[in-house]
Design an enzyme around this catalytic site. Sequence first.
Site, PDB file in Angstrom:
ATOM      1  N   ASP A  63       0.824  -1.215   0.000  1.00  0.00           N
ATOM      2  CA  ASP A  63       0.000   0.000   0.000  1.00  0.00           C
ATOM      3  C   ASP A  63       0.860   1.267   0.000  1.00  0.00           C
ATOM      4  OD1 ASP A  63      -2.375   1.488   0.034  1.00  0.00           O
ATOM      5  OD2 ASP A  63      -2.384   1.611   2.218  1.00  0.00           O
ATOM      6  N   GLU A  89       1.153  -3.109  -5.167  1.00  0.00           N
ATOM      7  CA  GLU A  89       0.676  -1.750  -4.893  1.00  0.00           C
ATOM      8  C   GLU A  89       1.826  -0.882  -4.357  1.00  0.00           C
ATOM      9  OE1 GLU A  89      -3.472   0.380  -3.453  1.00  0.00           O
ATOM     10  OE2 GLU A  89      -3.013  -1.615  -2.694  1.00  0.00           O
ATOM     11  N   TYR A 164      -0.834  -7.891  -9.072  1.00  0.00           N
ATOM     12  CA  TYR A 164      -1.772  -7.034  -8.360  1.00  0.00           C
ATOM     13  C   TYR A 164      -3.004  -6.923  -9.257  1.00  0.00           C
ATOM     14  CZ  TYR A 164      -3.810  -2.841  -6.245  1.00  0.00           C
ATOM     15  OH  TYR A 164      -4.675  -1.940  -5.668  1.00  0.00           O
ATOM     16  N   ASP A 203      -1.803  -9.932  -4.455  1.00  0.00           N
ATOM     17  CA  ASP A 203      -3.126  -9.469  -4.083  1.00  0.00           C
ATOM     18  C   ASP A 203      -4.049  -9.740  -5.270  1.00  0.00           C
ATOM     19  OD1 ASP A 203      -5.430  -8.143  -3.425  1.00  0.00           O
ATOM     20  OD2 ASP A 203      -4.505  -6.171  -3.153  1.00  0.00           O
ATOM     21  N   ASN A 205      -7.311  -9.698  -5.148  1.00  0.00           N
ATOM     22  CA  ASN A 205      -8.512  -8.862  -5.011  1.00  0.00           C
ATOM     23  C   ASN A 205      -9.811  -9.645  -5.130  1.00  0.00           C
ATOM     24  OD1 ASN A 205      -8.490  -6.088  -4.248  1.00  0.00           O
ATOM     25  ND2 ASN A 205      -7.216  -5.627  -6.032  1.00  0.00           N
ATOM     26  N   ASP A 275      -5.008 -12.181  -0.450  1.00  0.00           N
ATOM     27  CA  ASP A 275      -3.638 -12.457  -0.897  1.00  0.00           C
ATOM     28  C   ASP A 275      -3.409 -13.968  -0.912  1.00  0.00           C
ATOM     29  OD1 ASP A 275      -2.241  -9.539  -0.703  1.00  0.00           O
ATOM     30  OD2 ASP A 275      -3.742  -9.798   0.863  1.00  0.00           O
ATOM     31  N   ASP A 300      -2.184  -2.008   5.085  1.00  0.00           N
ATOM     32  CA  ASP A 300      -3.518  -2.528   5.378  1.00  0.00           C
ATOM     33  C   ASP A 300      -3.627  -4.001   4.994  1.00  0.00           C
ATOM     34  OD1 ASP A 300      -3.380  -1.948   2.687  1.00  0.00           O
ATOM     35  OD2 ASP A 300      -5.232  -0.780   2.598  1.00  0.00           O
ATOM     36  N   HIS A 301      -2.602  -4.537   4.356  1.00  0.00           N
ATOM     37  CA  HIS A 301      -2.458  -5.973   4.129  1.00  0.00           C
ATOM     38  C   HIS A 301      -1.327  -6.488   5.023  1.00  0.00           C
ATOM     39  CE1 HIS A 301      -4.666  -6.454   0.142  1.00  0.00           C
ATOM     40  NE2 HIS A 301      -4.609  -5.140   0.278  1.00  0.00           N
TER      41      HIS A 301
END
Length: 310
Positions: A63, A89, A164, A203, A205, A275, A300-301
């Site tokens: 992030d 990211e 990502y 990630d 998503n 993830d 935040d991950h």
Amino acid sequence: MKRSKKTEEETGEGDNDNGTAPAKKGKKVKEPEAPVLYDDPPDKLTSKDGRAANMKITSWNVDGLRAWVKKNGLDWVREEAPDVLCLQETKCAEKALPSEITSMPEFPFKYWAGSDTKEGYSGVAMLCKTEPLNVTYGIGKEEHDKEGRVITAEFPTFYLVTAYVPNSSRGLVRLDYRKTWDVDFKAYLVDLDKRKPLVLCGDLNVAHEEIDLKNSKGNRKNAGFTAEERIGFSQLLAAGFTDSFRELYPEQANAYSFWTYMMNSRAKNVGWRLDYFVLSTALLTGLCDSKIRNKAMGSDHCPITLHIAI
């Protein structure tokens, strides 16, 4: 909303305003339930067929690479000591990469991909202790590759792909694009798998099943848990790939890798498992462990780590 209403109803003792009715005894305020946390178990370093793990891969959506470095993310990486570190990211053009990471002696071979169109958007990286045979960027389709979302490294016996995956965004404004991505990305991976088995990490998503997020009922129409995204991931697995964490821990609930910064979600463990390490079927016999390092802070991950015998 229910919580607020409940709080209003659970007021303490007191007289009515007119003083004519007897005071009602207030209900006892219910203590909030303690969050159910996931305790990452000790690492397993032996595969089902008895081989010792000889490859350790870590993946982390940071992030924002520069902010993550300032939050001492590299200290955790050095302690974890993977053979390959994959980041998503990164939100950082190659010219602006922090020297703390570009000069890391632990990873002499470093590869970066960023967005061609937006500064500070998307971006992935792969840092390796040993030099891959070959490294490519993107999946060979211009409409996808301009956002800097995929790096593929070829090693002697397998491919490593870090990705990502595009977020369908608030209001699902990119869901149609995401559906196109899922089809094209699956085709790319299937083609790779014909040449050598692969490890996909990053990630992705999507929370695949209800067990993969805290609030499944409330998120069915939100990015990351739509039927379309979940079907896309199911179709990827059906094409000859396996979610390594669910292979080892099929019934493990409350194991998440992402928590929004809002509402104190991480402390409450109100999260999503976004993830993944996804493996070609041919690599499953060498799978030792798939870890969710949920105590590692800085994004935040949280990071995830794969132990595998290659």
